[in-house]
Design an enzyme around this catalytic site. Structure first.
Site, PDB file in Angstrom:
ATOM      1  N   TRP A 130     -21.640 -62.214  -6.966  1.00  0.00           N
ATOM      2  CA  TRP A 130     -22.162 -60.921  -6.661  1.00  0.00           C
ATOM      3  C   TRP A 130     -20.718 -60.702  -8.059  1.00  0.00           C
ATOM      4  O   TRP A 130     -19.625 -61.362  -7.485  1.00  0.00           O
ATOM      5  CB  TRP A 130     -20.625 -61.566  -5.144  1.00  0.00           C
ATOM      6  CG  TRP A 130     -20.130 -60.606  -4.534  1.00  0.00           C
ATOM      7  CD1 TRP A 130     -20.809 -58.905  -4.179  1.00  0.00           C
ATOM      8  CD2 TRP A 130     -19.062 -60.358  -3.913  1.00  0.00           C
ATOM      9  NE1 TRP A 130     -19.395 -58.404  -3.218  1.00  0.00           N
ATOM     10  CE2 TRP A 130     -18.043 -58.677  -3.288  1.00  0.00           C
ATOM     11  CE3 TRP A 130     -17.690 -61.161  -3.318  1.00  0.00           C
ATOM     12  CZ2 TRP A 130     -17.658 -57.964  -2.639  1.00  0.00           C
ATOM     13  CZ3 TRP A 130     -16.558 -60.866  -3.555  1.00  0.00           C
ATOM     14  CH2 TRP A 130     -16.267 -59.610  -2.704  1.00  0.00           C
ATOM     15  N   ASP A 211     -17.554 -69.233  -0.411  1.00  0.00           N
ATOM     16  CA  ASP A 211     -17.324 -68.912   0.201  1.00  0.00           C
ATOM     17  C   ASP A 211     -18.386 -68.645   0.503  1.00  0.00           C
ATOM     18  O   ASP A 211     -19.530 -68.768   0.408  1.00  0.00           O
ATOM     19  CB  ASP A 211     -17.928 -67.546  -1.254  1.00  0.00           C
ATOM     20  CG  ASP A 211     -17.549 -65.861  -0.491  1.00  0.00           C
ATOM     21  OD1 ASP A 211     -17.481 -65.299   0.365  1.00  0.00           O
ATOM     22  OD2 ASP A 211     -17.933 -65.175  -1.477  1.00  0.00           O
ATOM     23  N   ALA A 213     -19.462 -65.929   3.859  1.00  0.00           N
ATOM     24  CA  ALA A 213     -19.426 -64.469   3.793  1.00  0.00           C
ATOM     25  C   ALA A 213     -20.396 -63.520   4.872  1.00  0.00           C
ATOM     26  O   ALA A 213     -20.512 -62.630   5.087  1.00  0.00           O
ATOM     27  CB  ALA A 213     -19.128 -63.810   2.891  1.00  0.00           C
ATOM     28  N   LYS A 246     -19.495 -58.732   7.799  1.00  0.00           N
ATOM     29  CA  LYS A 246     -20.487 -59.234   8.086  1.00  0.00           C
ATOM     30  C   LYS A 246     -21.487 -59.739   9.620  1.00  0.00           C
ATOM     31  O   LYS A 246     -21.950 -58.769  10.262  1.00  0.00           O
ATOM     32  CB  LYS A 246     -21.812 -59.366   7.195  1.00  0.00           C
ATOM     33  CG  LYS A 246     -21.429 -59.637   5.954  1.00  0.00           C
ATOM     34  CD  LYS A 246     -21.099 -58.373   5.134  1.00  0.00           C
ATOM     35  CE  LYS A 246     -20.458 -58.577   4.300  1.00  0.00           C
ATOM     36  NZ  LYS A 246     -20.608 -57.773   2.519  1.00  0.00           N
TER      37      LYS A 246
END
Ligand code: LMR
Length: 396
Positions: A130, A211, A213, A246
């Site tokens: 990312w 991570d 997300a 999200k």
């Protein structure tokens, strides 16, 4: 002081967002920034969030500070969502959690924790990763290096090359991993590969920094947390940054958490005291509003069930679009196999076209994806799938 500064180009994702907004063409297609969209191209407030939000506002009788660690009820609810309610690491009280401003806050705080203890640590990120991982992690002063990840030939993961690179790392090196729905490629490890990776990470005494997300948007909230739960059961220490942007659609409210797994209760307690102090020195206290909403949803069975249904609706839409866009591409671009899009997970897919082709899509057809050809699948709509596939055919 500031006269010395020369203007820099902003993050590619944010740049693209601005370019898309400025484009007046009604046919424009936004496959840029990673936000979920419905079939009208709108990013809705989830009904469960809207209802919980009214309840939070109604019950709120003060705006006084909550504290640097954030809302304890939220932190606990997040631990259960992330690790699963009966995880051994939770039962052993080895997890410490702090509410952060989004997943970004969690990533930055995790990096600051590593720098506090071992400032020469190198954090290894996937190629590609990312766009904001670099700034968030190196902004803390840590060095960044990369390991092979995406296999352009298959649209999957170069697992052999990835392991061979990680095998060479010295003990204490940090490996940043995407739990699921890899951003930007959509290419994830299988459960078997996660098990192999865990053995490697343990053997080499690396520190996993995971991570997560997109929990819920790949294969479901439990399946997407597989790696986090597996690693937390076996590793002495790890960090996990999570985001509610999200899966709760709370993007602008900035809701996230950093979970730290310590080797034992006293070491976890000590680490937590540093997390709190570091947070106090960066943002002092996290914003309350979004986290209070998440807490209410996760703690009330009726609201939680409704939210889980909404998450599965988002997931089904993305999976459906993956299938449908592959069908359209088969018709309009038969010379190229885009079947990998259906095998990938989450919001993103690395489309695998050149920068020139990405620019041609943008300039001639008003289709916006980042230069590396990452596309946000949720930005497609049933009504423009054919337009998109025809546009691709013209630039290939
Ligand atoms: C993305 O990758 O597009 C999202 O995570 C939004 C962002 O902040 O970059």
């Amino acid at each position: 002081m500031f006269e010395r500064l020369e203007a820099i180009i902003s993050d590619p994702i944010l740049r693209l967002m601005a370019a898309y907004r400025a484009d007046p063409d009604p046919r424009k297609v936004d496959l840029g920034i990673g936000v979920f969209r419905d079939d009208h191209g709108h990013t809705p407030v989830l009904p469960s969030v809207r209802e919980a939000e009214s309840a939070v506002l109604k019950a709120q009788d003060t705006k006084s500070y909550v504290g640097s660690a954030g809302n304890p009820g939220y932190n606990q609810a997040m631990e259960q969502l992330v690790f699963g309610a009966d995880h051994a690491a939770l039962i052993a009280k080895r997890v410490r959690s702090i509410q952060t401003p989004g997943g970004c806050g969690a990533l930055r705080l995790g990096a600051e924790m590593i720098r506090l203890v071992a400032p020469d640590t190198v954090v290894h990120v996937s190629t590609p990763t990312w766009a904001n991982h670099g700034p968030l992690i190196s902004g803390s002063g840590l060095k960044l290096a990369t390991y092979p990840y995406f296999d352009a030939a298959t649209g999957g993961v170069q697992f052999g090359a990835m392991c061979a690179a990680l095998e060479q790392l010295p003990p204490g090196a940090v490996v940043l991993l995407h739990a699921s729905c890899h951003n930007p490629t959509g290419a994830d490890l299988s459960q078997e590969q996660w098990r192999e990776l865990l053995a490697l990470v343990r053997r080499r005494a690396l520190l996993p920094f995971i991570d997560m997300a997109y929990q819920g948007l790949g294969d479901g909230p439990d399946a997407d947390a597989f790696a986090v739960r597996l690693f937390a059961a076996e590793m002495p220490e790890m960090l996990c940054a999570v985001s509610c942007s999200k899966n709760f659609g709370l993007y602008r409210e900035r809701v996230g958490a950093l979970h730290l797994l310590g080797s034992a209760v006293p070491t976890a307690d000590a680490a937590f005291s540093h997390m709190v102090r570091l947070a106090r020195g960066i943002w002092s206290m996290p914003p309350d509003h979004g986290a209070a909403i998440v807490q209410l949803i996760l703690q009330e069975p009726r609201r939680r069930a409704q939210w889980l249904e909404e998450v599965s609706g988002m997931r089904r839409r993305i999976q459906g679009l993956r299938h449908d866009v592959v069908q359209q591409l088969k018709v309009h671009c038969p010379q190229r196999d885009f079947g990998f899009i259906e095998r990938q997970h989450g919001m993103f897919s690395f489309f695998g076209i050149s920068v020139d082709q990405v620019h041609a899509l943008r300039e001639q057809h008003h289709v916006y994806m980042t230069d590396d050809s990452r596309m946000n699948i949720a930005g497609l709509r049933q009504e423009n799938l054919e337009y998109f596939a025809r546009a691709v055919a013209q630039v290939l």
